[in-house]
Design a protein around this motif. Structure first.
Motif, PDB file in Angstrom:
ATOM      1  N   ILE A 143      79.442  14.841  53.586  1.00  0.00           N
ATOM      2  CA  ILE A 143      78.729  14.558  54.463  1.00  0.00           C
ATOM      3  C   ILE A 143      78.807  13.163  54.811  1.00  0.00           C
ATOM      4  O   ILE A 143      78.935  12.093  53.856  1.00  0.00           O
ATOM      5  CB  ILE A 143      76.830  14.669  54.117  1.00  0.00           C
ATOM      6  N   ARG A 144      79.220  12.900  56.312  1.00  0.00           N
ATOM      7  CA  ARG A 144      79.525  11.475  56.327  1.00  0.00           C
ATOM      8  C   ARG A 144      78.674  11.070  57.610  1.00  0.00           C
ATOM      9  O   ARG A 144      78.574  11.727  58.586  1.00  0.00           O
ATOM     10  CB  ARG A 144      80.836  11.490  57.102  1.00  0.00           C
ATOM     11  N   ASN A 145      77.661  10.020  56.906  1.00  0.00           N
ATOM     12  CA  ASN A 145      76.993   9.154  58.133  1.00  0.00           C
ATOM     13  C   ASN A 145      76.072  10.216  59.093  1.00  0.00           C
ATOM     14  O   ASN A 145      76.180  10.153  60.290  1.00  0.00           O
ATOM     15  CB  ASN A 145      77.931   8.412  59.073  1.00  0.00           C
ATOM     16  N   LEU A 200      62.683  11.205  67.232  1.00  0.00           N
ATOM     17  CA  LEU A 200      62.414  10.608  65.908  1.00  0.00           C
ATOM     18  C   LEU A 200      63.581  10.771  65.088  1.00  0.00           C
ATOM     19  O   LEU A 200      64.085  12.013  64.941  1.00  0.00           O
ATOM     20  CB  LEU A 200      61.130  11.263  65.282  1.00  0.00           C
ATOM     21  N   ARG A 201      64.011   9.765  64.398  1.00  0.00           N
ATOM     22  CA  ARG A 201      65.309  10.125  63.567  1.00  0.00           C
ATOM     23  C   ARG A 201      64.903  10.253  62.233  1.00  0.00           C
ATOM     24  O   ARG A 201      64.398   9.393  61.258  1.00  0.00           O
ATOM     25  CB  ARG A 201      66.143   8.870  63.469  1.00  0.00           C
ATOM     26  N   ALA A 202      65.069  11.585  61.781  1.00  0.00           N
ATOM     27  CA  ALA A 202      64.744  11.836  60.552  1.00  0.00           C
ATOM     28  C   ALA A 202      65.787  11.870  59.446  1.00  0.00           C
ATOM     29  O   ALA A 202      65.294  11.327  58.102  1.00  0.00           O
ATOM     30  CB  ALA A 202      64.335  13.556  60.299  1.00  0.00           C
ATOM     31  N   VAL A 203      66.904  11.813  59.784  1.00  0.00           N
ATOM     32  CA  VAL A 203      68.094  11.281  58.777  1.00  0.00           C
ATOM     33  C   VAL A 203      68.723  10.510  59.375  1.00  0.00           C
ATOM     34  O   VAL A 203      69.193  10.483  60.455  1.00  0.00           O
ATOM     35  CB  VAL A 203      69.087  12.618  58.670  1.00  0.00           C
ATOM     36  N   ASN A 204      68.884   9.386  58.766  1.00  0.00           N
ATOM     37  CA  ASN A 204      69.620   7.816  59.302  1.00  0.00           C
ATOM     38  C   ASN A 204      70.604   7.310  58.591  1.00  0.00           C
ATOM     39  O   ASN A 204      70.619   6.572  57.724  1.00  0.00           O
ATOM     40  CB  ASN A 204      68.448   6.940  59.418  1.00  0.00           C
ATOM     41  N   GLY A 205      71.814   8.263  58.753  1.00  0.00           N
ATOM     42  CA  GLY A 205      73.085   7.676  58.108  1.00  0.00           C
ATOM     43  C   GLY A 205      73.288   8.186  56.456  1.00  0.00           C
ATOM     44  O   GLY A 205      73.652   7.279  56.074  1.00  0.00           O
ATOM     45  N   VAL A 206      73.121   9.197  56.513  1.00  0.00           N
ATOM     46  CA  VAL A 206      73.287   9.935  55.300  1.00  0.00           C
ATOM     47  C   VAL A 206      74.810  10.205  54.705  1.00  0.00           C
ATOM     48  O   VAL A 206      75.277  11.074  55.531  1.00  0.00           O
ATOM     49  CB  VAL A 206      72.133  10.888  54.632  1.00  0.00           C
ATOM     50  N   SER A 207      75.203   9.662  53.707  1.00  0.00           N
ATOM     51  CA  SER A 207      76.590  10.152  53.065  1.00  0.00           C
ATOM     52  C   SER A 207      76.598  10.655  51.602  1.00  0.00           C
ATOM     53  O   SER A 207      75.955   9.933  50.922  1.00  0.00           O
ATOM     54  CB  SER A 207      77.583   9.083  53.264  1.00  0.00           C
ATOM     55  N   LEU A 208      77.290  11.756  51.413  1.00  0.00           N
ATOM     56  CA  LEU A 208      77.357  12.149  50.061  1.00  0.00           C
ATOM     57  C   LEU A 208      78.314  13.035  49.963  1.00  0.00           C
ATOM     58  O   LEU A 208      78.704  13.823  50.745  1.00  0.00           O
ATOM     59  CB  LEU A 208      76.062  12.523  49.291  1.00  0.00           C
ATOM     60  N   THR A 209      78.915  13.056  48.701  1.00  0.00           N
ATOM     61  CA  THR A 209      80.075  14.023  48.409  1.00  0.00           C
ATOM     62  C   THR A 209      79.552  15.043  47.297  1.00  0.00           C
ATOM     63  O   THR A 209      78.651  14.734  46.425  1.00  0.00           O
ATOM     64  CB  THR A 209      81.207  13.541  47.914  1.00  0.00           C
ATOM     65  N   TYR A 222      64.912   7.794  50.691  1.00  0.00           N
ATOM     66  CA  TYR A 222      63.789   7.153  51.022  1.00  0.00           C
ATOM     67  C   TYR A 222      63.751   6.848  52.575  1.00  0.00           C
ATOM     68  O   TYR A 222      64.606   6.421  53.210  1.00  0.00           O
ATOM     69  CB  TYR A 222      63.480   6.094  50.366  1.00  0.00           C
ATOM     70  N   ALA A 223      62.815   7.597  53.110  1.00  0.00           N
ATOM     71  CA  ALA A 223      62.683   7.440  54.752  1.00  0.00           C
ATOM     72  C   ALA A 223      63.889   7.671  55.453  1.00  0.00           C
ATOM     73  O   ALA A 223      64.448   6.882  56.240  1.00  0.00           O
ATOM     74  CB  ALA A 223      62.213   6.040  55.057  1.00  0.00           C
ATOM     75  N   GLY A 224      64.628   8.635  55.221  1.00  0.00           N
ATOM     76  CA  GLY A 224      65.833   8.966  55.907  1.00  0.00           C
ATOM     77  C   GLY A 224      67.217   8.731  55.632  1.00  0.00           C
ATOM     78  O   GLY A 224      68.025   8.819  56.119  1.00  0.00           O
ATOM     79  N   GLN A 225      67.192   7.699  54.386  1.00  0.00           N
ATOM     80  CA  GLN A 225      68.226   7.156  54.013  1.00  0.00           C
ATOM     81  C   GLN A 225      68.536   7.318  52.418  1.00  0.00           C
ATOM     82  O   GLN A 225      67.514   7.747  51.657  1.00  0.00           O
ATOM     83  CB  GLN A 225      68.198   5.490  54.290  1.00  0.00           C
TER      84      GLN A 225
END
Ligand SMILES: Nc1ncnc2c1ncn2[C@@H]1O[C@H](COP(=O)(O)OP(=O)(O)O)[C@@H](O)[C@H]1O
Ligand SMILES: [Mg+2]
Length: 329
Positions: free
Chosen positions: A6-8, A20-29, A227-230
């Protein structure tokens, strides 16, 4: 190549200035065979992030406004309907919190597993395969149990049936969203044991979502704290549990009851997760942070790699935190 990358990811509910931005720039593999735990209080965006992997957050009201979700190298956010059908169940399967809400009360559980097989593995939609799956998830006397209606099974057994249904498609990635939250503590431990066992036997990747850092223990390879979408901390599980670097991770640890530790005081995290309408400026955690300084209310912290494989969203991560023992009183 990772199974999942997942990129940004940016996801909003609604449109225009009130979105409303529920997911704000999540990156993970997530690598093949790896187990990642996604941890955080209720409302932090864990479920929305997890559902996005198969584009299961209904759109509208959701809008995937940015980022990429690569599954086996293909971007889920740009897939057509046929490709999406292929990954839902075929690559990713989900298990949710309330098995009783997901099972159909009017059909025997064996029938429901067989229907799941028909959808994904028509060649295997046979009674023997149903029995095999029920055995795989540790249900005793599967030939008898498959004739039961959901209400005849305990919550733990119902959750095992849900896991069997999720496994019917032989997914590469099992997403378990608070799979034990509705169960009592002993049953919880049994379901976690089952997941651990399945991971080894089937070499699946698992994304385990929980608000309880206490159950992460020996199941997770890595932990992402949200926390809070990040994501505010991302680390190998042993490092994170031994030495949390973000104040929120520590606060979560201090709010977890430990089995066998006798009576001890738990420290609730003061305040609440901010609502999407009222995100604090600067660091989103600063109003609740034991270490907050004036600049935390102004400057937006980035997620930085402070040691190989350890990511923290706090520029003051080297500053000492209140010791865990003290906090436990
Ligand atoms: N369908 C929806 N419409 C509007 N807001 C939503 C919707 N689904 C979730 N949200 C909001 O998105 C945020 C993240 O929710 P969620 O992913 O369910 O959190 P978690 O799983 O961490 O408890 C919350 O603020 C929640 O209110
Ligand atoms: Mg959730």
């Amino acid at each position: 190549m990772s199974l999942l990358e997942i990129r940004n990811l940016q996801l909003e509910f609604g449109i225009g200035p009130t979105a409303l931005r529920a997911v704000n720039g999540v990156s993970l593999t997530l690598a093949a065979g790896e187990t990642l735990c996604l941890v955080g209080e209720s409302g932090c965006g864990k479920s929305v992030t997890a559902l996005s992997i198969a584009r299961l957050v209904p759109s509208p009201p959701a809008r995937y406004v940015g980022g990429e979700i690569l599954l086996n190298g293909k971007d889920v956010l740009r897939m057509n309907k046929a490709d999406l059908r292929g990954i839902r169940g075929g690559v990713v399967s989900y298990v949710f919190q309330e098995p009783s809400a997901s099972l159909n009360p009017v059909f025997r559980v064996g029938h429901q597993i067989r229907e799941a097989l028909k959808l994904h593995r028509p060649d295997r939609a046979r009674a023997e395969e149903v029995v095999r799956l029920l055995k795989l998830v540790g249900i005793p006397a599967p030939e008898l149990r498959m004739r039961d209606y959901p209400h005849q099974l305990s919550g733990g057994m119902q959750q095992r049936v849900m896991i069997a249904m999720a496994l019917a498609s032989e997914p590469k990635l099992l997403v378990a969203d608070e799979p034990t939250t509705a169960l009592d503590v002993t049953i919880q431990a049994q379901i976690l044991d089952l997941l651990r066992d399945l991971r080894t036997r089937l070499r699946m990747s698992i994304l385990l979502i929980t608000h309880n850092l206490g159950i992460v223990g020996d199941l997770a390879d890595r932990v992402a704290v949200m926390y809070a979408g990040q994501i505010v901390e991302l680390s190998p599980a042993t490092d994170l549990l031994q030495r949390p670097l973000h104040p929120y991770t520590l606060a979560l640890m201090n709010s977890v009851p430990k089995l066998g530790a006798g009576a001890q005081r738990l420290t609730a995290i003061p305040g609440n997760v901010p609502s999407l309408e009222a995100m604090p400026p600067g660091c989103r955690f600063h109003p609740r942070c034991a270490r907050a300084r004036p600049e935390c209310a102004r400057e937006v912290p980035g997620l930085i790699e402070v040691e190989p494989g350890r990511w923290v969203r706090c520029p003051f991560w080297t500053q000492p935190l209140p010791a865990r023992q003290e906090a436990l009183g």
